[in-house]
Write an enzyme that holds these catalytic residues in place. Sequence first.
Site, PDB file in Angstrom:
ATOM      1  N   HIS B  60     -10.249  -5.329  -2.795  1.00  0.00           N
ATOM      2  CA  HIS B  60      -8.970  -5.017  -3.433  1.00  0.00           C
ATOM      3  C   HIS B  60      -7.927  -4.724  -2.370  1.00  0.00           C
ATOM      4  CE1 HIS B  60     -10.673  -1.042  -2.751  1.00  0.00           C
ATOM      5  NE2 HIS B  60      -9.581  -0.437  -3.178  1.00  0.00           N
ATOM      6  N   HIS B  62      -5.929  -2.093  -1.692  1.00  0.00           N
ATOM      7  CA  HIS B  62      -5.610  -0.805  -1.083  1.00  0.00           C
ATOM      8  C   HIS B  62      -5.836  -0.935   0.427  1.00  0.00           C
ATOM      9  CE1 HIS B  62      -6.177   1.681  -5.023  1.00  0.00           C
ATOM     10  NE2 HIS B  62      -4.915   1.333  -4.835  1.00  0.00           N
ATOM     11  N   ASP B  64      -7.059   0.781   2.852  1.00  0.00           N
ATOM     12  CA  ASP B  64      -8.301   1.095   3.556  1.00  0.00           C
ATOM     13  C   ASP B  64      -9.359   0.008   3.386  1.00  0.00           C
ATOM     14  OD1 ASP B  64      -8.302   1.942   0.896  1.00  0.00           O
ATOM     15  OD2 ASP B  64      -9.820   3.484   1.226  1.00  0.00           O
ATOM     16  N   HIS B  65      -9.006  -1.043   2.665  1.00  0.00           N
ATOM     17  CA  HIS B  65      -9.936  -2.166   2.486  1.00  0.00           C
ATOM     18  C   HIS B  65      -9.384  -3.487   3.028  1.00  0.00           C
ATOM     19  CE1 HIS B  65     -12.824   0.030  -0.166  1.00  0.00           C
ATOM     20  NE2 HIS B  65     -11.768   0.830  -0.205  1.00  0.00           N
ATOM     21  N   HIS B 140     -11.151   0.083 -11.056  1.00  0.00           N
ATOM     22  CA  HIS B 140     -10.417   0.906 -10.091  1.00  0.00           C
ATOM     23  C   HIS B 140      -8.946   0.929 -10.494  1.00  0.00           C
ATOM     24  CE1 HIS B 140     -10.044   3.169  -6.488  1.00  0.00           C
ATOM     25  NE2 HIS B 140      -9.451   2.251  -5.766  1.00  0.00           N
ATOM     26  N   ASP B 210     -14.170  -0.169  -4.504  1.00  0.00           N
ATOM     27  CA  ASP B 210     -14.109   1.151  -5.131  1.00  0.00           C
ATOM     28  C   ASP B 210     -14.225   0.990  -6.653  1.00  0.00           C
ATOM     29  OD1 ASP B 210     -13.365   1.650  -2.509  1.00  0.00           O
ATOM     30  OD2 ASP B 210     -11.458   2.529  -3.004  1.00  0.00           O
ATOM     31  N   HIS B 268     -18.092   5.305   1.430  1.00  0.00           N
ATOM     32  CA  HIS B 268     -16.713   5.547   0.992  1.00  0.00           C
ATOM     33  C   HIS B 268     -16.462   7.037   0.718  1.00  0.00           C
ATOM     34  CE1 HIS B 268     -12.850   4.873  -1.172  1.00  0.00           C
ATOM     35  NE2 HIS B 268     -12.782   3.836  -0.374  1.00  0.00           N
TER      36      HIS B 268
END
Lengths: 301, 301
Positions: B60, B62, B64-65, B140, B210, B268
């Site tokens: 996805h 976000h 941090d990914h 998510h 997530d 995570h």
Amino acid sequence: MKLTILGCHSATPRTNTNPTSQVLEIKNHTFLIDCGEGTQVELRRNKVKFVRIKHIFISHLHGDHCFGLVGLISTFKLLTREADLHVYAPKGLKEVITLQMKLSDSWTNYKLIFHELTSDSSELIFEDDKVEVYTIPLDHRIYTNGFLFKEKEGERKLDMNAVLNTGVDVAYYRKLKQGFDVEDNNGNLVKNESVTKPPNKPKSYAFCSDTAYNEAMLPIIKDVDVLYHESTFLEKNEKLAAPTKHSTAKQAASIAKQAKAKTLILGHYSTRYDDLNLFKEEASEIFENVKLAKDGITFEF
Amino acid sequence: MKLTILGCHSATPRTNTNPTSQVLEIKNHTFLIDCGEGTQVELRRNKVKFVRIKHIFISHLHGDHCFGLVGLISTFKLLTREADLHVYAPKGLKEVITLQMKLSDSWTNYKLIFHELTSDSSELIFEDDKVEVYTIPLDHRIYTNGFLFKEKEGERKLDMNAVLNTGVDVAYYRKLKQGFDVEDNNGNLVKNESVTKPPNKPKSYAFCSDTAYNEAMLPIIKDVDVLYHESTFLEKNEKLAAPTKHSTAKQAASIAKQAKAKTLILGHYSTRYDDLNLFKEEASEIFENVKLAKDGITFEF
């Protein structure tokens, strides 16, 4: 003035070297200059308080100078930042960051203000009562600016012995610092020069990366105290410097000499060189006071 | 199957922890899963050869990914990569990366192929003769997929003693591995089962981060060998998990149990927890075989 080098290597982040990013502390400001990938981690490693960064200056949109910005903006949000953040960057970065925030549905809870740069002439982009910041148009493969950070002349300093001898009331001290003549308690004129000393000489810092050898910057950076000038290559690889619009250590030194800079800091080294002292040796043949940037070190001026 | 954890922490890169990224080596593929900021440095640190990565899966958008992807793509270019690169990611990432390449005037010299994901149902997104990859729709805050990596059943294995006893010509070995009966040199039928053994049981790996607690994934990951399931929070902070659409260690264990997974790997983690063993303890109350992801460690299955 305190300059912390977060990263000073070209092209890509590696296990032990970081792309371009610096923190300039000047007159109570903490300015972040460029923001390659990993900058937020280097800020932590160098214990720079995130909340103190209110102004970020981005020279150009090659990845090694800006790919860490969106992550830093995002982290500021996660840390519930409230203070405004000003970003001075070439036109286009606002669109990228805005698109990324939209796609991640992660808008900042603080005010994010982009100042999009498009001018090919030097311009004043930040000013308060103590500092001015000007762009320095550079000659690179894409639109690129360096930045000149200049302290403004401060207030005159009181010569306390002389002031006390005159018996001038403390209420006038502020006027004296501002350069005015005042009266003593008997109504006699006290000339400013007799009880004050000149202010500290204002200092200046010029950040010039990335750029080909470019004499057009000389009038802008004339007499600068500290010049950071990229030297991606050594002179033996000048043939690589020209087409990629980078400079050699020798060229950086030539710019420093012509600008009558007091100190030259070299950086933005290509990863092809193992011995960075060669950069210093090469530049020192032309310019006396050469220092080498290194990730994690601090210069105080 | 070999899984290397490059980063397994949530939210932001920090001095000693990295956001999500993993390398799955399976049947001669080196799949990169998620690509938080700093992934390219962690790939170097873990000595993963860049050139072996031909497929990148992004769960996805976000940061941090995925914030490390544009830098990795850019570095591949600087290293003069020639091999195609396939990126499987939610719709939108192609637009971001393309805009960044345009603004930096830095187009890849290799073929960059985006496979934009939009479906809310599980779909087959990669297949060759040895491996299949399916999406696992997750729950998510924004559109998110996990990924199921499944080995295909391989060829039968020759029981060499038995084969040599029959005197079957070497030219038929391939047919035998494929499960066919063959004839020996005298024209007698040799039954496949009498000279071969079943192939190794194909293995499977599900990456699920997530996501909120989400039983809808169970039919897709049923009987998976290894389940990586996020556990951002401990059960005591379940009230934080629900609104942010994350899971607790207990919930991850419940999913593993219901899916009849053989191994559960947790990761995570929120940075609020100093002692990660608490995650393992909590999950182990429900599911027996729990392992903790840790940056830089490798699991072999």
